[in-house]
Scaffold this active site. Structure first.
Site: not given
Ligand code: IPE
Ligand code: IPE
Ligand code: MG
Length: 257
Positions: A30, A47, A141, A198
């Site tokens: 995340d 990303h 792995l 996380r």
């Molecule tokens: C969880 O992250 C999903 C992934 C890392 C792919 P999100 O950014 O979607 O989670 P929330 O919305 O903060 O809970």
């Molecule tokens: C995680 O990063 C990647 C995906 C959920 C695809 P985010 O896109 O959720 O990044 P934040 O949480 O908005 O910073």
């Molecule tokens: Mg996120």
């Protein structure tokens, strides 16, 4: 040499003890958007950087001798984002697998994908199916990508599969136990995660591996995923090594240790 030589991470060059490593590490990757935002870049740029971090993490996990690495790449709720971001992520996931598959095969890494793959764009689904087929015989792995994955969707799919067996007369409801449920999840052959990482500081599961993480050790770092480097990874494994896992039992602690 087919691929640029990599400096292999050797466990003896780290403070890690191989006897105290987790077998299965799961990661909620995340913070890509926040990382990009802080740098004045687009979310998609974040990303893209996350993809680089993932590549480094996969090979670090392989070098350290971990058996299973499962990463949350796209949740069943991530479709709620803008069309531009969702489209960009689908493109990136396809581009990344196409770019990496030969190197993954060269390194004998077994690729798995969990989630509702039938809802993904055809080209991406086909790329994933091919990657799984081409790597299924590898024994090192296992790298599992959770794409269009939701823990609740996985539970629903398991319930449907179990209900089908009952309907066909192959199973009696009284026979259902925890093993039955586990066997009907997406990856019944993969053990539950020992360590769940996380990144980016949020203290929630966001629908990731709800059944499988019942007794996982949780490690949350404030670092956003694109900044999760080798030292962050090693720090998470060091922290795991200190944990005392009890699984509900009482463990007598020796005060001298
Ligand atoms: C969880 O992250 C999903 C992934 C890392 C792919 P999100 O950014 O979607 O989670 P929330 O919305 O903060 O809970
Ligand atoms: C995680 O990063 C990647 C995906 C959920 C695809 P985010 O896109 O959720 O990044 P934040 O949480 O908005 O910073
Ligand atoms: Mg996120």
């Amino acid at each position: 040499m087919l691929f640029p030589p990599r400096t292999k991470l050797k466990i003896k060059d780290t403070p890690l003890d191989s006897a105290r490593l987790p077998v299965h590490v799961a990661i909620i990757m995340d913070g890509n958007g926040r990382w990009a935002n802080a740098k004045g870049l687009s979310r998609l740029h974040g990303h893209d950087q996350g993809y680089r971090t993932l590549k480094d993490t996969v090979y670090a996990a392989d070098d350290l001798g971990l058996k299973f690495l499962t990463v949350y790449g796209f949740s069943s709720e991530n479709w709620r984002r803008s069309q531009e971001e969702v489209g960009g992520l689908m493109d990136l996931m396809l581009r990344a697998m196409k770019a990496e598959i030969e190197e993954l095969i060269y390194n004998e890494i077994k690729v798995r994908v969990i989630g509702r793959m039938h809802e993904l764009p055809d080209a991406l689904r086909e790329e994933y199916e091919s990657a799984m087929r081409r790597t299924e015989h590898f024994t090192g792995l296992t790298f599992t990508l959770a794409i269009n994955y939701g823990g609740r969707a996985e539970t629903v799919d398991a319930i449907r599969a179990i209900a089908d067996k009952i309907k066909r007369g192959e199973l009696d409801p009284s026979q259902i136990d925890e093993a039955t449920v586990s066997q009907h999840l997406y990856a019944p052959d993969i053990p539950d995660p020992d360590l769940l990482i996380r990144t980016a500081g949020e203290l929630r599961l966001s629908n990731f591996l709800l059944w499988e993480t019942a007794y996982s050790e949780i490690y949350v770092t404030p670092a956003p995923w694109p900044a999760f480097d080798q030292s962050e990874f090693i720090a998470s494994l060091m922290d795991y090594a200190k944990r005392i896992r009890k699984f509900g039992a009482v463990i007598e602690l020796n005060p001298e240790t």
